[in-house]
Write a protein that holds these residues in place. Structure first.
Motif, PDB file in Angstrom:
ATOM      1  N   ARG A 189       0.807  -1.218   0.000  1.00 43.85           N
ATOM      2  CA  ARG A 189       0.000   0.000   0.000  1.00 43.85           C
ATOM      3  C   ARG A 189       0.844   1.273   0.000  1.00 43.85           C
ATOM      4  NH1 ARG A 189      -5.380  -0.895   1.701  1.00 43.85           N
ATOM      5  NH2 ARG A 189      -5.777  -3.008   2.482  1.00 43.85           N
ATOM      6  N   ASN A 190       2.167   1.118   0.094  1.00 38.74           N
ATOM      7  CA  ASN A 190       3.079   2.262   0.211  1.00 38.74           C
ATOM      8  C   ASN A 190       2.752   3.121   1.432  1.00 38.74           C
ATOM      9  OD1 ASN A 190       4.199   1.328  -2.121  1.00 38.74           O
ATOM     10  ND2 ASN A 190       3.657   3.076  -3.383  1.00 38.74           N
ATOM     11  N   SER A 191       2.323   2.460   2.511  1.00 36.96           N
ATOM     12  CA  SER A 191       1.934   3.183   3.723  1.00 36.96           C
ATOM     13  C   SER A 191       3.098   3.954   4.328  1.00 36.96           C
ATOM     14  CB  SER A 191       1.372   2.207   4.762  1.00 36.96           C
ATOM     15  OG  SER A 191       0.251   1.524   4.264  1.00 36.96           O
ATOM     16  N   GLY A 192       4.297   3.379   4.268  1.00 37.91           N
ATOM     17  CA  GLY A 192       5.458   4.067   4.826  1.00 37.91           C
ATOM     18  C   GLY A 192       5.775   5.343   4.072  1.00 37.91           C
ATOM     19  N   ALA A 193       5.748   5.283   2.749  1.00 41.19           N
ATOM     20  CA  ALA A 193       6.006   6.471   1.940  1.00 41.19           C
ATOM     21  C   ALA A 193       4.941   7.544   2.189  1.00 41.19           C
ATOM     22  CB  ALA A 193       6.048   6.100   0.465  1.00 41.19           C
ATOM     23  N   ARG A 194       3.705   7.115   2.286  1.00 42.17           N
ATOM     24  CA  ARG A 194       2.619   8.069   2.546  1.00 42.17           C
ATOM     25  C   ARG A 194       2.816   8.758   3.893  1.00 42.17           C
ATOM     26  NH1 ARG A 194      -3.909   6.697   2.687  1.00 42.17           N
ATOM     27  NH2 ARG A 194      -4.597   8.842   3.125  1.00 42.17           N
ATOM     28  N   ALA A 195       3.132   7.982   4.931  1.00 39.54           N
ATOM     29  CA  ALA A 195       3.329   8.556   6.260  1.00 39.54           C
ATOM     30  C   ALA A 195       4.538   9.498   6.267  1.00 39.54           C
ATOM     31  CB  ALA A 195       3.509   7.442   7.289  1.00 39.54           C
ATOM     32  N   THR A 196       5.585   9.129   5.543  1.00 38.47           N
ATOM     33  CA  THR A 196       6.780   9.973   5.493  1.00 38.47           C
ATOM     34  C   THR A 196       6.482  11.302   4.830  1.00 38.47           C
ATOM     35  OG1 THR A 196       8.182   7.997   5.415  1.00 38.47           O
ATOM     36  CG2 THR A 196       9.171  10.079   4.706  1.00 38.47           C
ATOM     37  N   LEU A 197       5.734  11.273   3.731  1.00 40.48           N
ATOM     38  CA  LEU A 197       5.361  12.525   3.078  1.00 40.48           C
ATOM     39  C   LEU A 197       4.501  13.379   4.001  1.00 40.48           C
ATOM     40  CD1 LEU A 197       5.342  14.361   0.626  1.00 40.48           C
ATOM     41  CD2 LEU A 197       3.444  13.014  -0.312  1.00 40.48           C
ATOM     42  N   ASP A 198       3.579  12.759   4.716  1.00 41.20           N
ATOM     43  CA  ASP A 198       2.738  13.506   5.661  1.00 41.20           C
ATOM     44  C   ASP A 198       3.591  14.198   6.726  1.00 41.20           C
ATOM     45  OD1 ASP A 198       0.392  12.880   4.385  1.00 41.20           O
ATOM     46  OD2 ASP A 198      -0.176  11.261   5.753  1.00 41.20           O
ATOM     47  N   ARG A 199       4.629  13.532   7.184  1.00 36.78           N
ATOM     48  CA  ARG A 199       5.496  14.132   8.207  1.00 36.78           C
ATOM     49  C   ARG A 199       6.177  15.404   7.696  1.00 36.78           C
ATOM     50  NH1 ARG A 199       6.867   8.550   8.829  1.00 36.78           N
ATOM     51  NH2 ARG A 199       5.895   7.712  10.732  1.00 36.78           N
ATOM     52  N   LEU A 200       6.445  15.446   6.401  1.00 37.57           N
ATOM     53  CA  LEU A 200       7.153  16.589   5.839  1.00 37.57           C
ATOM     54  C   LEU A 200       6.249  17.743   5.418  1.00 37.57           C
ATOM     55  CD1 LEU A 200       9.789  14.699   3.644  1.00 37.57           C
ATOM     56  CD2 LEU A 200      10.202  15.911   5.798  1.00 37.57           C
ATOM     57  N   VAL A 201       4.955  17.477   5.314  1.00 36.48           N
ATOM     58  CA  VAL A 201       4.056  18.556   4.869  1.00 36.48           C
ATOM     59  C   VAL A 201       3.081  19.002   5.957  1.00 36.48           C
ATOM     60  CG1 VAL A 201       4.219  17.887   2.445  1.00 36.48           C
ATOM     61  CG2 VAL A 201       2.389  16.929   3.835  1.00 36.48           C
TER      62      VAL A 201
END
Length: 210
Positions: A77-89
């Protein structure tokens, strides 16, 4: 033969290599700053989005995207990438870089040559690339405008990013053509046979990229 080659498995990380084939063996004579408009299998619907290696993108409230070197460790699901992007924005820690204006070709080649599997590229603001380090739980990048964005002020990734920047400055912000390029034969049964481009930075660190 002159060809643009990726030096990390994230967007906008390429060098142009001049390769001469002698007696059936290729040899890299020189590398230069450069890239190309990425070819894609189908027409791009969003010209502001890289053509490949985008692991998550947001359309609202503003366009943003991220590409992580550790995608093979993420779930389907690319959950890690999604969460990482959320942390930066979302409620990210932001600070200006205290060094001179970022020399982007030098910086991205230096980072790629480290061969770190957690290298990360992102687009957090319009027309600005951001490059740094992330894991499934932490993230920090520096934008082309010199702004550093991290998940928090004591972020482990921020510590890594600051370390990379210090090493880069200590090395004199080396130009891409200062790195030593060599080709290594790849025939390990894991995919098509071919050659990988390895960059060795002035400190002796090397990367291995197809």
């Amino acid at each position: 033969m002159v060809a643009p080659l990726p030096i990390a498995a994230v967007p906008n990380m390429t060098v142009v290599a001049r390769i001469r084939v002698r007696n059936g063996q290729p040899d890299v004579e020189a590398i230069f700053t450069g890239g190309y408009i990425e070819a894609t299998a189908s027409p791009k619907g969003d010209l502001d989005l890289p053509g490949r290696w985008v692991d998550w993108e947001n359309r609202v409230p503003a366009p943003s995207w991220i590409s992580v070197g550790w995608r093979d460790k993420d779930n389907w699901r690319n959950s890690g990438a999604r969460a990482t992007l959320d942390r930066l924005v979302k409620e990210a820690h932001i600070e200006p870089y205290d060094g001179p204006e970022v020399d982007w070709p030098s910086w991205r080649t230096f980072v790629a040559a480290k061969g770190n599997p957690y290298v990360t590229m992102a687009g957090l603001s319009p027309d600005l690339w951001a490059l740094g380090h992330s894991t499934p739980t932490t993230a920090a990048v520096i934008q082309q405008d010199g702004m550093i964005v991290a998940d928090c002020s004591d972020s482990p990734s921020l510590a890594v990013l600051r370390g990379w920047l210090s090493e880069w400055e200590a090395a004199g912000r080396p130009a891409p053509d200062v790195h030593t390029p060599i080709l290594v034969r790849r025939d390990n049964g894991q995919g098509p046979s071919g050659w990988d481009l390895r960059l060795i930075d002035p400190s002796g660190t090397c990367s291995l990229r197809r």
